[in-house]
Every structure is written in structure tokens, then in C-alpha cells.
Design a protein around this motif. Structure first.
Motif, mmCIF file in Angstrom:
data_model
loop_
_atom_site.group_PDB
_atom_site.id
_atom_site.type_symbol
_atom_site.label_atom_id
_atom_site.label_comp_id
_atom_site.label_asym_id
_atom_site.label_seq_id
_atom_site.Cartn_x
_atom_site.Cartn_y
_atom_site.Cartn_z
ATOM 1 N N LEU A 313 7.016 -0.224 -4.594
ATOM 2 C CA LEU A 313 6.934 -1.436 -5.401
ATOM 3 C C LEU A 313 5.797 -1.315 -6.411
ATOM 4 O O LEU A 313 4.751 -0.722 -6.122
ATOM 5 C CB LEU A 313 6.681 -2.654 -4.514
ATOM 6 C CG LEU A 313 7.745 -2.987 -3.461
ATOM 7 C CD1 LEU A 313 7.306 -4.189 -2.641
ATOM 8 C CD2 LEU A 313 9.093 -3.254 -4.117
ATOM 9 N N THR A 314 5.996 -1.887 -7.577
ATOM 10 C CA THR A 314 4.895 -1.963 -8.527
ATOM 11 C C THR A 314 3.853 -2.941 -7.986
ATOM 12 O O THR A 314 4.129 -3.726 -7.067
ATOM 13 C CB THR A 314 5.375 -2.449 -9.903
ATOM 14 O OG1 THR A 314 5.848 -3.803 -9.771
ATOM 15 C CG2 THR A 314 6.481 -1.555 -10.444
ATOM 16 N N VAL A 315 2.667 -2.898 -8.559
ATOM 17 C CA VAL A 315 1.602 -3.801 -8.115
ATOM 18 C C VAL A 315 2.049 -5.253 -8.229
ATOM 19 O O VAL A 315 1.867 -6.055 -7.300
ATOM 20 C CB VAL A 315 0.320 -3.571 -8.945
ATOM 21 C CG1 VAL A 315 -0.758 -4.572 -8.541
ATOM 22 C CG2 VAL A 315 -0.189 -2.159 -8.768
ATOM 23 N N SER A 316 2.637 -5.613 -9.342
ATOM 24 C CA SER A 316 3.056 -7.008 -9.541
ATOM 25 C C SER A 316 4.158 -7.395 -8.559
ATOM 26 O O SER A 316 4.171 -8.525 -8.044
ATOM 27 C CB SER A 316 3.516 -7.229 -10.985
ATOM 28 O OG SER A 316 4.586 -6.363 -11.313
ATOM 29 N N GLU A 317 5.079 -6.477 -8.256
ATOM 30 C CA GLU A 317 6.145 -6.770 -7.294
ATOM 31 C C GLU A 317 5.574 -6.968 -5.891
ATOM 32 O O GLU A 317 5.960 -7.903 -5.174
ATOM 33 C CB GLU A 317 7.170 -5.633 -7.283
ATOM 34 C CG GLU A 317 8.037 -5.560 -8.529
ATOM 35 C CD GLU A 317 8.896 -4.304 -8.571
ATOM 36 O OE1 GLU A 317 9.923 -4.322 -9.274
ATOM 37 O OE2 GLU A 317 8.532 -3.301 -7.903
ATOM 38 N N PHE A 318 4.661 -6.087 -5.493
ATOM 39 C CA PHE A 318 4.061 -6.179 -4.157
ATOM 40 C C PHE A 318 3.294 -7.492 -4.012
ATOM 41 O O PHE A 318 3.445 -8.214 -3.017
ATOM 42 C CB PHE A 318 3.131 -4.989 -3.919
ATOM 43 C CG PHE A 318 2.545 -4.928 -2.534
ATOM 44 C CD1 PHE A 318 3.176 -4.227 -1.523
ATOM 45 C CD2 PHE A 318 1.350 -5.577 -2.240
ATOM 46 C CE1 PHE A 318 2.640 -4.169 -0.237
ATOM 47 C CE2 PHE A 318 0.799 -5.530 -0.966
ATOM 48 C CZ PHE A 318 1.447 -4.823 0.034
ATOM 49 N N LYS A 319 2.477 -7.825 -5.005
ATOM 50 C CA LYS A 319 1.671 -9.046 -4.918
ATOM 51 C C LYS A 319 2.550 -10.294 -4.979
ATOM 52 O O LYS A 319 2.246 -11.302 -4.324
ATOM 53 C CB LYS A 319 0.610 -9.059 -6.024
ATOM 54 C CG LYS A 319 -0.477 -8.006 -5.816
ATOM 55 C CD LYS A 319 -1.687 -8.225 -6.701
ATOM 56 C CE LYS A 319 -1.387 -8.015 -8.156
ATOM 57 N NZ LYS A 319 -2.625 -8.061 -8.989
ATOM 58 N N GLU A 320 3.619 -10.231 -5.727
ATOM 59 C CA GLU A 320 4.535 -11.374 -5.785
ATOM 60 C C GLU A 320 5.168 -11.624 -4.422
ATOM 61 O O GLU A 320 5.247 -12.770 -3.949
ATOM 62 C CB GLU A 320 5.622 -11.114 -6.828
ATOM 63 C CG GLU A 320 6.614 -12.268 -6.976
ATOM 64 C CD GLU A 320 7.703 -11.973 -7.991
ATOM 65 O OE1 GLU A 320 8.560 -12.860 -8.197
ATOM 66 O OE2 GLU A 320 7.711 -10.865 -8.568
ATOM 67 N N LYS A 321 5.612 -10.558 -3.752
ATOM 68 C CA LYS A 321 6.208 -10.696 -2.424
ATOM 69 C C LYS A 321 5.165 -11.148 -1.401
ATOM 70 O O LYS A 321 5.465 -11.935 -0.496
ATOM 71 C CB LYS A 321 6.843 -9.370 -1.994
ATOM 72 C CG LYS A 321 8.118 -9.019 -2.750
ATOM 73 C CD LYS A 321 8.670 -7.679 -2.303
ATOM 74 C CE LYS A 321 9.957 -7.335 -3.060
ATOM 75 N NZ LYS A 321 11.086 -8.203 -2.644
ATOM 76 N N LEU A 322 3.945 -10.654 -1.538
ATOM 77 C CA LEU A 322 2.872 -11.041 -0.624
ATOM 78 C C LEU A 322 2.550 -12.525 -0.771
ATOM 79 O O LEU A 322 2.429 -13.253 0.223
ATOM 80 C CB LEU A 322 1.631 -10.192 -0.905
ATOM 81 C CG LEU A 322 0.376 -10.481 -0.074
ATOM 82 C CD1 LEU A 322 0.658 -10.350 1.415
ATOM 83 C CD2 LEU A 322 -0.760 -9.538 -0.489
ATOM 84 N N ARG A 323 2.436 -12.984 -1.993
ATOM 85 C CA ARG A 323 2.136 -14.411 -2.220
ATOM 86 C C ARG A 323 3.298 -15.299 -1.770
ATOM 87 O O ARG A 323 3.083 -16.410 -1.271
ATOM 88 C CB ARG A 323 1.802 -14.641 -3.691
ATOM 89 C CG ARG A 323 0.415 -14.124 -4.078
ATOM 90 C CD ARG A 323 0.007 -14.591 -5.464
ATOM 91 N NE ARG A 323 -1.428 -14.433 -5.670
ATOM 92 C CZ ARG A 323 -1.989 -13.474 -6.399
ATOM 93 N NH1 ARG A 323 -1.220 -12.564 -7.000
ATOM 94 N NH2 ARG A 323 -3.299 -13.413 -6.534
ATOM 95 N N LEU A 324 4.512 -14.818 -1.932
ATOM 96 C CA LEU A 324 5.671 -15.573 -1.458
ATOM 97 C C LEU A 324 5.616 -15.720 0.057
ATOM 98 O O LEU A 324 5.870 -16.806 0.601
ATOM 99 C CB LEU A 324 6.963 -14.867 -1.874
ATOM 100 C CG LEU A 324 8.270 -15.484 -1.343
ATOM 101 C CD1 LEU A 324 8.440 -16.915 -1.857
ATOM 102 C CD2 LEU A 324 9.469 -14.627 -1.743
ATOM 103 N N ARG A 325 5.260 -14.631 0.749
ATOM 104 C CA ARG A 325 5.173 -14.701 2.212
ATOM 105 C C ARG A 325 4.044 -15.634 2.643
ATOM 106 O O ARG A 325 4.190 -16.388 3.615
ATOM 107 C CB ARG A 325 4.963 -13.298 2.796
ATOM 108 C CG ARG A 325 4.978 -13.265 4.319
ATOM 109 C CD ARG A 325 6.258 -13.835 4.875
ATOM 110 N NE ARG A 325 6.217 -14.009 6.323
ATOM 111 C CZ ARG A 325 6.968 -14.873 6.987
ATOM 112 N NH1 ARG A 325 7.821 -15.659 6.339
ATOM 113 N NH2 ARG A 325 6.880 -14.970 8.297
ATOM 114 N N ILE A 326 2.931 -15.611 1.933
ATOM 115 C CA ILE A 326 1.830 -16.529 2.243
ATOM 116 C C ILE A 326 2.297 -17.975 2.104
ATOM 117 O O ILE A 326 2.016 -18.825 2.962
ATOM 118 C CB ILE A 326 0.622 -16.246 1.331
ATOM 119 C CG1 ILE A 326 -0.049 -14.923 1.740
ATOM 120 C CG2 ILE A 326 -0.391 -17.394 1.393
ATOM 121 C CD1 ILE A 326 -1.135 -14.462 0.795
ATOM 122 N N ASN A 327 3.012 -18.268 1.043
ATOM 123 C CA ASN A 327 3.520 -19.633 0.842
ATOM 124 C C ASN A 327 4.478 -20.041 1.954
ATOM 125 O O ASN A 327 4.495 -21.202 2.386
ATOM 126 C CB ASN A 327 4.211 -19.743 -0.520
ATOM 127 C CG ASN A 327 3.222 -19.773 -1.670
ATOM 128 O OD1 ASN A 327 2.081 -20.209 -1.499
ATOM 129 N ND2 ASN A 327 3.634 -19.306 -2.834
#
Length: 332
Positions: A313-327
Motif C-alpha cells: 500500500l502507498t503511505v496515503s492508502e495505509f494511513k487512510e485504512k488505519l484511520r478508518l479502522r480507528i474510527n
């Protein structure tokens, strides 16, 4: 007067007014690794007006449980739990409390009171185990998200080796000096601390050496540590594990001028009166990269697909999925 004699006299005069402050905390004088300091709150539970409501409720609830419920009653209740709304709610609260201030939470975990029927450490440790035992199959590394005190996209400025002779095995501690590029979890972080030895005036010797906290904002500097001898990966608990945090022949495991997404927790070294001595380290678990995910050519390196997000995953893709899981965790 001869120059050598003059130099000697000047040295004596300087030493009379300046002492070298070693890294050793007073509660563990032989410890040579990096220690950061946090002043314990004047009382517990320590509630402030800026606390989110869920964080305030969490501290009040923990304090009430510790003073009114026996260990037997608490463990019997926890043993009856499966993956249900109670576990999801505890997971949400655990995330929010550590996100608000993981150092305050760590100091409360080690707090003792003669009125306690069960100590906070027992309560929190059993809660961690309950959350860990009831993770959703597709999100096996939720524990790293929930239990970590700091999650951040960082750039490494430089690393420093501290050889800690007090350690029995893991003597090579690496201090990582880094800059926040994107804060993901953890409202506050410690400021960067000069590494020893460094001089202080004798008149200042008895003043508490408090490590200041700062907002977890882009551009701020902080430090974390790891030990080269630490085992990592799926076999890290086995005696034959050879996967350690040692770099290649040219560089260390964590490399200067490189970027990472890191999951860190405060780790207690010792306590002394009103001082809490700690350092930050990777939460590690059984991650192949010790929850310190390198970024190479814009791609997050996660060889074990720890979070179930997928690989490459690109950095932006990884962080987007991580923030989604946090939410999803905090808004179940």
C-alpha cells in the motif's frame, strides 16, 4: 604560571561548580539507557476540564472499581465476557484514554492506594487480555492500535547507541531521534532530550528533571528506543529465534533519513517519589518489523499484513485504512 598547571587549576574550579548529570534515574542508578521523566499527578484520579467525557468517565470508573470490587469479583465478571458490546466498549475507552495521554494512564496503572481492593495494574492488565483474546479475525492487530500510546508517520533524524551495562542480555539500546510528519494517535508526546553526559549547575541538582510534554504535531521532535538484541516476528518467544532488531553491515535496523509509521508505548523504568521514569518503545507484538513499518519508494512495508489492510500500500492508502479502522473502534 605554566599552561598545564593553569589548565589543571581551571579544571578544578569548574568541577567545583558543575556536575555531570548521568542518565541513571535515582530509583535505578545502574540503568544507563535513555529515561524520560513524567511528574506524577498530585492525586488520583486526576481529572481536568480539558478531558473528553469518555476519558473522565474511564478514570472515575477505574477508581470506583479498585475501591469497591474485589479481585475475585472482577475476574469472575471478566471471565464471563466474550466478544460482545462490553468488550467493544472497553476497547473504545482504552483507545481514548491512551490517545488523550498515555503517560497519565501509565502512571495511574502503577498507582497504589491503601483503599484499593484491587490494584489498577491488575484491572488494566486483565482488560488488555480480554481485548486481545476477543479480536475480530480480520483485524488481528487491533491490539497495536488500541494499546499504543503514539502512532505516527515519522522521519528519522539520527540514531544513537547507548551501551547499557546494567542489562543482562539486551545491552545495545538504540535511541531514535525523529520528527513527526503526521500524528495519528497520541495527543501529547515528550520533547527531545539531550543525551548524557551534559552539565548542570550544582545549585540545580535537586530540582526535578521533568521532561516537558508537547502536542503531537507535525514538525515536533521526540525520541524512542529499541534494543538490538530484542527478538521480533512470529517466533520471538522461542529460544531459537534469530530474527532480531539488528541492521545490515552498513546501517542500523532503524535508519537515519528514512520514514516509518510507528506504534509506540511508554515503558516504565522505575518510580521515585513523585517522578515517573520511562521511555518509549515499539509495541512490537509478533510483527515481522516490530510495529516500526518502513516506507520505501512511497510504499509501507508490512510483510505480515499485520492489520489485514493488504500489502504494497502507498503511505496515503495505509494511513487512510488505519484511520478508518480507528474510527470503527471508537464509533462502534
Amino acid at each position: 604560571m605554566r599552561p598545564n598547571l593553569l589548565h589543571f587549576i581551571v579544571s578544578i574550579l569548574i568541577c567545583a561548580n558543575i556536575t555531570i548529570l548521568s542518565q541513571n534515574p535515582p530509583c535505578q542508578e545502574k540503568y544507563l539507557g535513555l529515561t524520560l521523566n513524567f511528574q506524577k499527578p498530585p492525586y488520583f484520579p486526576y481529572l481536568t476540564t480539558d478531558m473528553p467525557l469518555d476519558v473522565m468517565i474511564s478514570y472515575l470508573a477505574m477508581d470506583s472499581l479498585c475501591k469497591n470490587v474485589t479481585s475475585t469479583e472482577f475476574y469472575e465478571f471478566m471471565d464471563r465476557q466474550t466478544f460482545n458490546d462490553t468488550v467493544k466498549y472497553l476497547r473504545k475507552l482504552y483507545f481514548e484514554v491512551t490517545d488523550y495521554n498515555s503517560l497519565l494512564f501509565e502512571s495511574y496503572e502503577h498507582h497504589q492506594d491503601t483503599n484499593f481492593l484491587i490494584y489498577p495494574y491488575e484491572l488494566i492488565e486483565r482488560t488488555r487480555r480480554l481485548i486481545e483474546e476477543n479480536q475480530e479475525p480480520d483485524f488481528k492487530f487491533d491490539k497495536a492500535i488500541v494499546f499504543s500510546g503514539i502512532i505516527a508517520h515519522i522521519s528519522v533524524n539520527y540514531t544513537t547507541l547507548i551501551y547499557d551495562t546494567s542489562a543482562k542480555i539486551a545491552k545495545n539500546q538504540i535511541v531514535v531521534n525523529c520528527t513527526i510528519l503526521d500524528p495519528i494517535k497520541g495527543k501529547v508526546i515528550p520533547t527531545c532530550k539531550p543525551l548524557p553526559p551534559y552539565p548542570i549547575l550544582k545549585s540545580e541538582e535537586k530540582k526535578p528533571d521533568i521532561q516537558a510534554l508537547q502536542s503531537n504535531d507535525s514538525g515536533n521532535c521526540f525520541q524512542f528506543v529499541y534494543r538490538e538484541e530484542w527478538n521480533i516476528g512470529a517466533n520471538q518467544d522461542l529460544p531459537f529465534c534469530t530474527n532480531k532488531m539488528i541492521g545490515d553491515s552498513t546501517d542500523r535496523y532503524i535508519k537515519s533519513d528514512n520514514e516509518y509509521i510507528v506504534f509506540l508505548i511508554p515503558s516504565l523504568v522505575c518510580t521515585h517519589f513523585k517522578q515517573f521514569y520511562y521511555n518509549l518503545r515499539p509495541i512490537k507484538y509478533y510483527s515481522e518489523v516490530a510495529t516500526l513499518y518502513p516506507i520505501k519508494n512511497g510504499i509501507v512495508i508490512d510483510p505480515g499484513d499485520d492489520f489485514g489492510f493488504g500489502q504494497n500500500l502507498t503511505v496515503s492508502e495505509f494511513k487512510e485504512k488505519l484511520r478508518l479502522r480507528i474510527n470503527q473502534i471508537i464509533n462502534f
